[in-house]
Every structure is written in structure tokens, then in C-alpha cells.
Design an enzyme around this catalytic site. Structure first.
Site, PDB file in Angstrom:
ATOM      1  CE  LYS A  30      26.301  36.915  65.393  1.00  0.00           C
ATOM      2  NZ  LYS A  30      27.095  35.751  65.252  1.00  0.00           N
ATOM      3  CG  ASN A  31      23.137  34.753  66.695  1.00  0.00           C
ATOM      4  OD1 ASN A  31      24.103  35.052  65.990  1.00  0.00           O
ATOM      5  ND2 ASN A  31      23.271  34.247  67.908  1.00  0.00           N
ATOM      6  CB  CYS A 124      33.502  31.674  67.483  1.00  0.00           C
ATOM      7  SG  CYS A 124      33.342  33.443  67.522  1.00  0.00           S
ATOM      8  NE  ARG A 129      29.979  26.890  66.706  1.00  0.00           N
ATOM      9  CZ  ARG A 129      29.698  28.178  66.559  1.00  0.00           C
ATOM     10  NH1 ARG A 129      30.656  29.049  66.360  1.00  0.00           N
ATOM     11  NH2 ARG A 129      28.445  28.596  66.602  1.00  0.00           N
ATOM     12  CG  ASP A 312      25.650  33.563  71.786  1.00  0.00           C
ATOM     13  OD1 ASP A 312      25.785  32.344  71.928  1.00  0.00           O
ATOM     14  OD2 ASP A 312      25.564  34.103  70.672  1.00  0.00           O
ATOM     15  NE  ARG A 403      32.587  36.003  63.467  1.00  0.00           N
ATOM     16  CZ  ARG A 403      32.309  35.066  64.355  1.00  0.00           C
ATOM     17  NH1 ARG A 403      33.189  34.715  65.235  1.00  0.00           N
ATOM     18  NH2 ARG A 403      31.146  34.467  64.341  1.00  0.00           N
TER      19      ARG A 403
HETATM   20  C1  UD1 Z   1      23.707  29.418  67.317  1.00  0.00           C
HETATM   21  C2  UD1 Z   1      24.122  30.852  67.472  1.00  0.00           C
HETATM   22  C3  UD1 Z   1      25.209  30.974  68.515  1.00  0.00           C
HETATM   23  C4  UD1 Z   1      24.750  30.368  69.811  1.00  0.00           C
HETATM   24  C5  UD1 Z   1      24.238  28.944  69.601  1.00  0.00           C
HETATM   25  C6  UD1 Z   1      23.606  28.344  70.836  1.00  0.00           C
HETATM   26  C7  UD1 Z   1      23.724  31.765  65.278  1.00  0.00           C
HETATM   27  C8  UD1 Z   1      24.276  32.358  64.055  1.00  0.00           C
HETATM   28  N1  UD1 Z   1      24.603  31.341  66.188  1.00  0.00           N
HETATM   29  O1  UD1 Z   1      24.868  28.693  66.892  1.00  0.00           O
HETATM   30  O2  UD1 Z   1      25.515  32.351  68.690  1.00  0.00           O
HETATM   31  O3  UD1 Z   1      25.827  30.343  70.717  1.00  0.00           O
HETATM   32  O4  UD1 Z   1      23.249  28.934  68.572  1.00  0.00           O
HETATM   33  O5  UD1 Z   1      22.546  29.142  71.273  1.00  0.00           O
HETATM   34  O6  UD1 Z   1      22.530  31.713  65.458  1.00  0.00           O
HETATM   35  N2  UD1 Z   1      25.580  20.513  67.352  1.00  0.00           N
HETATM   36  C9  UD1 Z   1      25.857  19.237  66.901  1.00  0.00           C
HETATM   37  N3  UD1 Z   1      25.637  18.947  65.582  1.00  0.00           N
HETATM   38  C10 UD1 Z   1      25.136  19.868  64.704  1.00  0.00           C
HETATM   39  C11 UD1 Z   1      24.852  21.169  65.183  1.00  0.00           C
HETATM   40  C12 UD1 Z   1      25.089  21.458  66.518  1.00  0.00           C
HETATM   41  O7  UD1 Z   1      26.321  18.380  67.647  1.00  0.00           O
HETATM   42  O8  UD1 Z   1      24.953  19.542  63.527  1.00  0.00           O
HETATM   43  C13 UD1 Z   1      25.832  20.860  68.773  1.00  0.00           C
HETATM   44  C14 UD1 Z   1      26.903  21.930  68.925  1.00  0.00           C
HETATM   45  O9  UD1 Z   1      28.194  21.388  68.898  1.00  0.00           O
HETATM   46  C15 UD1 Z   1      26.537  22.537  70.269  1.00  0.00           C
HETATM   47  C16 UD1 Z   1      25.020  22.418  70.315  1.00  0.00           C
HETATM   48  O10 UD1 Z   1      24.665  21.454  69.324  1.00  0.00           O
HETATM   49  O11 UD1 Z   1      27.094  21.784  71.307  1.00  0.00           O
HETATM   50  C17 UD1 Z   1      24.290  23.695  70.063  1.00  0.00           C
HETATM   51  O12 UD1 Z   1      24.733  24.248  68.838  1.00  0.00           O
HETATM   52  P1  UD1 Z   1      23.762  25.052  67.873  1.00  0.00           P
HETATM   53  O13 UD1 Z   1      22.495  25.352  68.605  1.00  0.00           O
HETATM   54  O14 UD1 Z   1      23.667  24.346  66.576  1.00  0.00           O
HETATM   55  O15 UD1 Z   1      24.557  26.405  67.674  1.00  0.00           O
HETATM   56  P2  UD1 Z   1      24.710  27.225  66.324  1.00  0.00           P
HETATM   57  O16 UD1 Z   1      23.481  27.141  65.522  1.00  0.00           O
HETATM   58  O17 UD1 Z   1      26.013  26.897  65.692  1.00  0.00           O
END
Ligand code: UD1
Length: 423
Positions: A30-31, A124, A129, A312, A403
Site C-alpha cells: 500500500k505504501n 491517521c 504530521r 507500522d 485503509r
Molecule cells: C510513511 C508511511 C507510514 C510510515 C512512515 C514512517 C506511506 C504512505 N506512509 O509516512 O506508513 O509509518 O512513512 O515509516 O508511505 N516529518 C516532519 N516533516 C515532514 C514530514 C515528516 O517533521 O514534512 C516527520 C514526521 O512527523 C515523523 C517523521 O518525520 O515524525 C517520519 O515521517 P515520514 O517518514 O514522513 O512518514 P510518512 O511519509 O508520513
């Protein structure tokens, strides 16, 4: 492919105590699927992503592409996407609010159309985020971005840049990679995420005529191209779904073979399940788990970016820890609020203390109870706990689980679990 599952008010009724036996094949991650659907907006040709299930996140992402004038249809076990003709570069809050990954449309749309407007993403509730790294990355590529209320507007011609990510955000790495692949010149991203889904995205872009290298390391190099064409692409199997089913077997006992996933992607969870007493045999395309159904505490579990233990799978492993003999310490390093399943597990009798990002889980027998999923992976954790508990449980809030898991109950039932979806 079946239609979407009905979600409103649905719940699982689960009678615990059944062992699991059989084989299950996981589909495309899915990711991976979500950024790939978004990335297809940059292509001028037909894209086919194989083994794509109709999780509600994938369906909602397809709806976003359709709202832009693209065509999407779930057929032949996958999804066809045709974005030759786009008619809009705006996505409203009704669509972006449905999933966090709606933010993936920002980079591709901007690169394709020269402007994009989206509302802030939903998804979620697992802690703040932010999307600041997505935005600063796109700004470094030359985008002018304004944030007004709940809207993010971006425009401008994109050029190559050197971007240093302060943390290896998966989503920001993907958004930047997509936008840079159609920017003018070369982009270097340092501190990039190295998850297998990043490699999928690189391979997809290259299959469409792009020039990306370095995925799987912290340094990416992206040479922009003028056009991307369509392609048929097979994303890697869902390592999180595979890890969930493997954990279910370790909890319930039995013998389950999960296929369709790369065992190298499962290494961190395999190590933990072995520490919990399960026997795990790696196969070329998956793994077999054998368990006597009385797991012991796996010790300390700490989430980390890939190749570390994935956040996850923290919730499913918390369910295992709650049912194990001994004490497990769980440290959640990625998201602040990813312990929402714990109050629900306590309703089943779990003995868990939380202090900031750390949970101390003293394993014991759990009793069936009525619990509610509040996020995707936390919901899966409640299902797993119910499978291992004494008596009957109901798990509601299935829209969260749908989801990211297509027909979780049906799949577990095919392994012998006593689980029924009630409308
Ligand atoms: C993706 C995955 C999610 C997984 C996560 C971490 C998808 C669709 N989702 O989520 O299932 O749990 O990676 O492996 O692929 N952060 C910031 N600023 C930003 C972006 C992120 O501070 O602009 C922080 C977040 O708050 C978090 C960390 O970086 O603490 C990691 O987040 P991120 O790797 O971006 O997760 P997602 O891409 O949202």
C-alpha cells in the site's frame, strides 16, 4: 476484483484461541501504491500497477487522480491510470482530508502542470504530521509556495537543486524525487529515506523514462527529463501486511507461509519473532512462521527508519508483547501518538504502562472485549490481540483498518481464525 468493503458501522466479531494454518499471498505494498498512483499524474501514457488491492486509501488516491481529469480503473488485479489529459490542478479538502498521502499529488502535479493547489492532508491521527519538509524541498526546486488557511498553493518552473533532509522522511523524499524527475537539471537529495517503497518509486520513474539513482541509500541523484511515458510496473509486496500475518501466527500458534514479499524487507520483524520463540524460515518470496502459540517477551523493540524495525509494525508487535510471557519494552521513535491502541488493549486486560515514547508491556492472558480501532495499524493490533485472547471480542472502527488491509478478516479466516465481519 471485489468491490469496496462496506465500512460504516462494520465490526469484526472474533473468537480467540484458534491456531492458524495455511498460505497467504500479500499484494503490492500500500505504501508503494499510493505514491505511484500520484506519480502517474506526471506520465503521458497508460500506467498499469500490478497486484493492487482496493484498500480504501488506494481508492481515495484514485479518486484524487480522477478529480484532476485522469482515468483510473481497478481491473485485472491491478490499477490502470491514464493521465494523458488532465483538466484541473486543484484538489479540495473533501478529497485530501481522506488520506495523508494526498500530499503526494503536490510534487507531481506541480511538475506536470506548473501549478498545483491542494488542501492539507488527513490520515491517521498518530501525532503531528507536518509537511514542512515536502514544502521546503519543493521550494528548493524553485517552486513558489504559499500557505493560506488550509490550502497550499505551488507554482513555478522546477530546476535541479541540492537538498539536505534533516530527517529521512519517507513522504518528503518521495515528493521531492517525483517533482525533481521532471525538473530541469540534476537534483541531489542527501539524508533521504531508504525504505523499499523509495526503491519502488525510483524503479517506476525509470520504467517511465526517468533517470533516478541511489534509492536504498541516503543519497539520491535525479536527472530531470522532459517527459515521462506510461509503463506496467510490479511494486514490491506489502512488507507491513506480511509482518502483520506473521505476527498473527506467532501469537496464535500454527504454521503460516506468507508469500509475495521480499524476505530481506522482513528481516527486522523476523528477528523479533524469533526472539519471541517463533521459528521463521525465510523463503525466496516470503517466509514460513511456526509457533506453539505461547510467545515469550521479545525484549526491547525500538522503531527506526529502514532497515530498522518499522513503526507500522509497532502496534501489531505490542499485541504480541501483551500476550507474551515476560516484559517487553517498546520505544516509538517516529510518531508521538502511535500508542492509541494501548487503552483499547487494556480493556482486554493488557498490563501496559506508557511514559512518553516508551511502553512497558508485562505480558499476560487477555480476555475478549469490545474495542475500537482508532488508526490503521493500531486497528490491526486489536484484531491480533483478539485472535490470541480468551473468549469473544468485537473490533469496531473498521474504516481505519480498511485503509491499508484489504479484507483482513477474510484473509485471517482463510487461515482458520474465527473472525466474521458484521455489517
Ligand atoms: C510513511 C508511511 C507510514 C510510515 C512512515 C514512517 C506511506 C504512505 N506512509 O509516512 O506508513 O509509518 O512513512 O515509516 O508511505 N516529518 C516532519 N516533516 C515532514 C514530514 C515528516 O517533521 O514534512 C516527520 C514526521 O512527523 C515523523 C517523521 O518525520 O515524525 C517520519 O515521517 P515520514 O517518514 O514522513 O512518514 P510518512 O511519509 O508520513
Amino acid at each position: 476484483m471485489k468491490n469496496r468493503l462496506p465500512d460504516s458501522g462494520a465490526k469484526y466479531m472474533i473468537v480467540g484461541g484458534r491456531r492458524l494454518y495455511g498460505e497467504l499471498q500479500v499484494m503490492s505494498a500500500k505504501n508503494s501504491i499510493l505514491p505511484l498512483i500520484a506519480c502517474s499524474v506526471m506520465t503521458e501514457g497508460e500506467v498499469f500497477l500490478t497486484r493492487c488491492e482496493m484498500t480504501s486509501d488506494a481508492v481515495n488516491m484514485a479518486d484524487i487522480v480522477r478529480s484532476l481529469g485522469g482515468k483510473c480503473s481497478f481491473r485485472d488485479g491491478g490499477i490502470y491510470i491514464d493521465c494523458r489529459d488532465l483538466s484541473s490542478c486543484r484538489v479540495g479538502s473533501e478529497l485530501t482530508g481522506r488520506l495523508r498521502s494526498s500530499v503526494f499529488i503536490l510534487g507531481p502535479l506541480l511538475a506536470r502542470a506548473g501549478s498545483a493547489e491542494i488542501c492539507y492532508p488527513g490520515g491517521c491521527d498518530i501525532g503531528p504530521r507536518p509537511i514542512d519538509l515536502h514544502i521546503s524541498g519543493l521550494r528548493a526546486l524553485g517552486a513558489q509556495i504559499s500557505e493560506n488557511g488550509d490550502k497550499v498553493s505551488a507554482r513555478g518552473a522546477l530546476h535541479g537543486a541540492r537538498i539536505e533532509l534533516p530527517m529521512p522522511s519517507v513522504g518528503a523524499t518521495e515528493n521531492i524525487m517525483m517533482a525533481a524527475s521532471r525538473a530541469e537539471g540534476v537534483t541531489v537529495v542527501c539524508g533521504a529515506a531508504a525504505e523499499p517503497e523509495i526503491t519502488d518509486l525510483q524503479n517506476f520513474i525509470n520504467a517511465c523514462g526517468g533517470k533516478v539513482r541511489g534509492a536504498g541509500t541516503r543519497r539520491l541523484e535525479i536527472e530531470g527529463v522532459k517527459r515521462l511515458h506510461g509503463a506496467t510496473f510490479a511494486p514490491s509486496g506489502d512488507r507491513i501486511a506480511a509482518g502483520t500475518y506473521m505476527t498473527a501466527c506467532a501469537i496464535c500458534g500454527g504454521e503460516v507461509t506468507v508469500t509475495g514479499a521480499n524476505p530481506a524487507h522482513l528481516a527486522s520483524v523476523t528477528g523479533i519473532l524469533r526472539r519471541a520463540g517463533a521459528e521463521v524460515t525465510e523463503l525466496t518470496n516470503g517466509a514460513t512462521v511456526r509457533s506453539d502459540g505461547s510467545p515469550r517477551a521479545p525484549g526491547r523493540i525500538e522503531t527506526a527508519p529502514y532497515p530498522g524495525f518499522p513503526t507500522d509494525l509497532q502496534s501489531p508487535l505490542t499485541a504480541l508483547a501483551a500476550l507474551s510471557r515476560g516484559t517487553t519494552y517498546i520505544i516509538e521513535n517516529l510518531f508521538e501518538n502511535r500508542f492509541r491502541h494501548i487503552p483499547q488493549l487494556r480493556k482486554m486486560g493488557a498490563d501496559i504502562t506508557v511514559c512518553g515514547r516508551a511502553a512497558t508491556v508485562r505480558g499476560r492472558r487477555l480476555n475478549g472485549s469490545d474495542v475500537e480501532a482508532e488508526d490503521l495499524r493500531g486497528g490491526a493490533a486489536l484484531v491480533l490481540a483478539a485472535l490470541g485472547a480468551d473468549g469473544t471480542s468485537t473490533v469496531c472502527g473498521l474504516s481505519h483498518i480498511d485503509r491499508g488491509y484489504y479484507d483482513l478478516g477474510g484473509k485471517l479466516s482463510s487461515l482458520g481464525a474465527d473472525i466474521r465481519r458484521l455489517p
